[in-house]
Enzyme design. Structure first.
Site, PDB file in Angstrom:
ATOM      1  N   GLY A  71     -90.735  40.787 -92.915  1.00  0.00           N
ATOM      2  CA  GLY A  71     -89.751  39.449 -93.053  1.00  0.00           C
ATOM      3  C   GLY A  71     -89.206  39.290 -94.498  1.00  0.00           C
ATOM      4  N   THR A  72     -90.399  38.990 -95.304  1.00  0.00           N
ATOM      5  CA  THR A  72     -90.145  38.548 -96.808  1.00  0.00           C
ATOM      6  C   THR A  72     -89.193  39.468 -97.301  1.00  0.00           C
ATOM      7  OG1 THR A  72     -92.053  37.378 -96.706  1.00  0.00           O
ATOM      8  CG2 THR A  72     -91.299  37.933 -98.839  1.00  0.00           C
ATOM      9  N   ASN A 150     -90.068  28.514 -87.673  1.00  0.00           N
ATOM     10  CA  ASN A 150     -91.276  29.057 -87.413  1.00  0.00           C
ATOM     11  C   ASN A 150     -91.921  27.728 -87.337  1.00  0.00           C
ATOM     12  OD1 ASN A 150     -90.377  28.649 -90.233  1.00  0.00           O
ATOM     13  ND2 ASN A 150     -92.301  28.671 -90.938  1.00  0.00           N
ATOM     14  N   GLN A 178     -88.753  34.859 -86.142  1.00  0.00           N
ATOM     15  CA  GLN A 178     -89.409  34.124 -85.182  1.00  0.00           C
ATOM     16  C   GLN A 178     -88.669  34.283 -83.982  1.00  0.00           C
ATOM     17  OE1 GLN A 178     -92.264  32.863 -85.287  1.00  0.00           O
ATOM     18  NE2 GLN A 178     -92.638  32.758 -87.382  1.00  0.00           N
ATOM     19  N   SER A 198     -89.346  40.955 -88.094  1.00  0.00           N
ATOM     20  CA  SER A 198     -90.535  41.348 -88.671  1.00  0.00           C
ATOM     21  C   SER A 198     -91.685  41.682 -87.802  1.00  0.00           C
ATOM     22  CB  SER A 198     -91.500  40.152 -89.430  1.00  0.00           C
ATOM     23  OG  SER A 198     -92.766  40.268 -89.789  1.00  0.00           O
ATOM     24  N   GLY A 199     -92.213  42.953 -87.818  1.00  0.00           N
ATOM     25  CA  GLY A 199     -92.924  43.723 -86.564  1.00  0.00           C
ATOM     26  C   GLY A 199     -94.111  42.734 -86.168  1.00  0.00           C
ATOM     27  N   HIS A 200     -94.914  42.111 -87.257  1.00  0.00           N
ATOM     28  CA  HIS A 200     -96.055  41.352 -86.925  1.00  0.00           C
ATOM     29  C   HIS A 200     -95.931  40.094 -86.135  1.00  0.00           C
ATOM     30  CE1 HIS A 200     -96.929  38.201 -90.033  1.00  0.00           C
ATOM     31  NE2 HIS A 200     -95.889  38.843 -90.675  1.00  0.00           N
ATOM     32  N   THR A 236     -91.135  56.339 -99.803  1.00  0.00           N
ATOM     33  CA  THR A 236     -91.550  57.096 -98.719  1.00  0.00           C
ATOM     34  C   THR A 236     -91.800  56.238 -97.458  1.00  0.00           C
ATOM     35  OG1 THR A 236     -92.662  58.491-100.407  1.00  0.00           O
ATOM     36  CG2 THR A 236     -93.240  58.856 -98.061  1.00  0.00           C
ATOM     37  N   CYS A 324     -97.545  28.573 -95.338  1.00  0.00           N
ATOM     38  CA  CYS A 324     -96.484  29.445 -96.083  1.00  0.00           C
ATOM     39  C   CYS A 324     -96.236  28.976 -97.357  1.00  0.00           C
ATOM     40  CB  CYS A 324     -95.595  29.863 -95.182  1.00  0.00           C
ATOM     41  SG  CYS A 324     -95.956  31.068 -93.923  1.00  0.00           S
TER      42      CYS A 324
HETATM   43  N1  PLP Z   1     -89.040  34.282 -92.003  1.00  0.00           N
HETATM   44  C1  PLP Z   1     -89.834  33.518 -91.035  1.00  0.00           C
HETATM   45  C2  PLP Z   1     -88.883  32.277 -90.203  1.00  0.00           C
HETATM   46  C3  PLP Z   1     -91.171  33.687 -90.911  1.00  0.00           C
HETATM   47  O1  PLP Z   1     -91.691  32.871 -89.959  1.00  0.00           O
HETATM   48  C4  PLP Z   1     -91.887  34.476 -91.585  1.00  0.00           C
HETATM   49  C5  PLP Z   1     -93.373  34.519 -91.461  1.00  0.00           C
HETATM   50  O2  PLP Z   1     -94.086  33.854 -91.101  1.00  0.00           O
HETATM   51  C6  PLP Z   1     -91.257  35.307 -92.477  1.00  0.00           C
HETATM   52  C7  PLP Z   1     -89.748  34.857 -92.695  1.00  0.00           C
HETATM   53  C8  PLP Z   1     -91.898  36.173 -93.497  1.00  0.00           C
HETATM   54  O3  PLP Z   1     -92.340  37.466 -92.701  1.00  0.00           O
HETATM   55  P1  PLP Z   1     -93.506  38.492 -93.093  1.00  0.00           P
HETATM   56  O4  PLP Z   1     -94.555  37.714 -92.703  1.00  0.00           O
HETATM   57  O5  PLP Z   1     -93.183  39.725 -92.359  1.00  0.00           O
HETATM   58  O6  PLP Z   1     -93.254  38.472 -94.384  1.00  0.00           O
END
Ligand code: PLP
Length: 377
Positions: A71-72, A150, A178, A198-200, A236, A324
């Site tokens: 996500g970041t 989030n 989210q 974001s996969g996790h 890669t 965060c």
């Molecule tokens: N954006 C939102 C709204 C999130 O909640 C998060 C992670 O908590 C992110 C971005 C960042 O995602 P990642 O942890 O995959 O970098």
């Protein structure tokens, strides 16, 4: 001690089917998809299957899906692309309740001489569309707003935002990290310029995600190197994790709304019970449309960080919403933005349920809240 995990907005367990799907690509099929010989090159097909699976989950065309490290990176890459779209436009609009992945990039842009407008939200966490309209000027390059918050789960009206942006000719990035996997997300319908996932957050491992790009031809990549991802992201490819993302996406597509309605009911009844047990307790964002799994509760007089530590000793995982940001002791910028109150921000706690969270687990949490109130006097 069995862990009671109620922090699914932070991360989710990797689904067993996802682990199984990954294993062959760690053990036997470890070639490089860019190789010319078949041992590597055949993995190109594997990547395309995963791309189709991700595209299906979010109603996009596979050619719009660019795999990233999460996500970041997706958020950063979208803002980077917006920043490089038109050299005459150096103004960006976002909100003051975005994730730090967006806010930190905005601060970086400000350091580069950009003007950034941080739209405020009301007490319930919602944006004013009039404020958005008024903030757009001829210098505005783009707008970056999240789908689901989030910390509170509050949903922004992304279709309306996308329509405003289209009407005014500005790019729109939607941070849907989210939202994807928890509510229906249809990229073609909302017509955003960029969408992050974001996969996790939905059963894949950490470190894999995607940026969905409406117009790949004009996309300016942030990560440059080789010509992987059609030249949209060098490096890669992380084949096992991409397979994991595809598998998790396929599972989320099938299960999409079914189990979440049960979770929403469980969350709602838990919120009612907390408010009965704790006079003055309030749900942050209660009056708004929210994710089905998220509850952010203001418990007057209860220090949220101390409560999180107390719960940790009982093997219960929840969050005070500050993890965060730069410092773990910073009160939530989201609750601060909604209420303007430092006190409320440091006395609010987030729980986020998973598809499989049981009633006895949330009941246990409530008992632990009461135990904390006893010991903290
Ligand atoms: N954006 C939102 C709204 C999130 O909640 C998060 C992670 O908590 C992110 C971005 C960042 O995602 P990642 O942890 O995959 O970098």
């Amino acid at each position: 001690m069995t862990v009671i995990y109620l922090d699914h907005n932070a991360t989710t367990p990797v689904l067993p089917e996802v682990v199984e799907a990954m294993l062959p690509y760690l053990r036997e099929e470890w070639g490089n998809p860019s190789s010319t010989y078949r041992f590597g090159a055949k993995l190109k097909k594997t990547l395309e299957i995963a791309r189709d699976q991700v595209a299906d989950l979010i109603g996009a065309h596979p050619m719009n899906v660019v795999f990233t490290s999460g996500g970041t990176e997706s958020d950063n890459a979208a803002l980077h692309a917006i920043a490089h779209a038109d050299p005459n436009k150096r103004h960006l609009i976002t909100s003051n309740v975005e994730h730090s992945a967006v806010l930190s990039y905005c601060r970086y842009l400000e350091g580069m001489g950009w003007r950034v407008t941080y739209l405020a939200v009301d007490r319930e966490g919602l944006l004013s569309m009039t404020d958005l309209e008024n903030a757009i000027t001829p210098e505005t390059a783009g707008v970056s707003l999240m789908w689901a918050n989030n910390e509170t789960g509050v949903l922004f009206p992304v279709e309306e935002i996308a329509a405003i942006c289209q009407g005014r000719g500005v790019l729109f990035h939607c941070d849907a990290v989210q939202a994807v996997g928890k509510i229906l997300v249809n990229f073609s319908e909302i017509r955003a310029s960029f969408l992050s996932l974001s996969g996790h957050k939905f059963g894949a491992p950490k470190g894999i995600g995607a940026l969905v790009v409406a117009d790949p031809d004009s996309f300016v990549p942030m990560v440059v190197g080789g010509k992987q991802e059609n030249g949209h992201r060098g490096g890669t490819e992380n084949v096992p994790s991409i397979v994991a993302l595809g598998t998790a996406a396929e599972i989320a597509t099938v299960r999409n709304t079914t189990s979440w309605s049960r979770v929403a009911k469980l969350r709602d009844s838990w919120e009612t019970k907390v408010q009965e047990c704790f006079p003055g307790a309030e749900v942050n964002g209660a009056g708004r449309e929210r994710l089905p799994n998220t509850s952010n509760i203001y418990l007057p007089g209860i220090d949220a960080d101390a409560l999180v530590t107390f719960l940790d000793q009982k093997a219960i995982c929840v969050s005070s919403g500050s993890a965060c940001l730069e410092s773990a002791i910073t009160p939530s910028h989201v609750i601060l933005g909604m209420s303007g109150s430092h006190e409320r921000a440091s006395e609010s706690i987030r729980i986020s349920l998973g598809r499989d969270t049981r009633a006895d687990e949330v009941d246990h949490l409530l008992l632990a809240f009461e135990a904390f109130r006893e010991v903290s006097g």
